[in-house]
Design a protein around this motif. Sequence first.
Motif, PDB file in Angstrom:
ATOM      1  N   ARG A  19       0.850  -1.120  -0.031  1.00  0.00           N
ATOM      2  CA  ARG A  19      -0.091   0.061  -0.043  1.00  0.00           C
ATOM      3  C   ARG A  19       0.933   1.034   0.065  1.00  0.00           C
ATOM      4  O   ARG A  19       1.907   1.368   0.793  1.00  0.00           O
ATOM      5  CB  ARG A  19      -0.940   0.044   1.119  1.00  0.00           C
ATOM      6  CG  ARG A  19      -2.016   1.109   1.270  1.00  0.00           C
ATOM      7  CD  ARG A  19      -2.624   1.045   2.481  1.00  0.00           C
ATOM      8  NE  ARG A  19      -3.823  -0.217   2.015  1.00  0.00           N
ATOM      9  CZ  ARG A  19      -4.114  -1.281   2.880  1.00  0.00           C
ATOM     10  NH1 ARG A  19      -3.636  -1.453   4.341  1.00  0.00           N
ATOM     11  NH2 ARG A  19      -4.773  -2.223   2.675  1.00  0.00           N
ATOM     12  N   ALA A  20       0.446   2.251  -0.676  1.00  0.00           N
ATOM     13  CA  ALA A  20       1.230   3.299  -0.706  1.00  0.00           C
ATOM     14  C   ALA A  20       1.279   4.481   0.250  1.00  0.00           C
ATOM     15  O   ALA A  20       1.959   5.449   0.668  1.00  0.00           O
ATOM     16  CB  ALA A  20       0.839   4.193  -2.103  1.00  0.00           C
ATOM     17  N   ALA A  21       0.119   4.338   1.203  1.00  0.00           N
ATOM     18  CA  ALA A  21      -0.130   5.051   2.300  1.00  0.00           C
ATOM     19  C   ALA A  21      -0.502   4.435   3.418  1.00  0.00           C
ATOM     20  O   ALA A  21      -0.925   3.222   3.270  1.00  0.00           O
ATOM     21  CB  ALA A  21      -1.062   6.370   2.056  1.00  0.00           C
TER      22      ALA A  21
END
Length: 51
Positions: A19-21
Amino acid sequence: MQQDDWDTKERVVPTEKARAAAKTGHMRYVLGFGLIGVIVAFFLAWLFMYS
């Protein structure tokens, strides 16, 4: 470069690392307020145009 020099192995990454964040619960509120804002804006535009 030879064919066997390429890395063809599938990499499995856990969901949290891919997940990017960070996962917080705030996005649903942002989307909800944005949707309500668009509905109100369209209603006001309709009211202005047709009244």
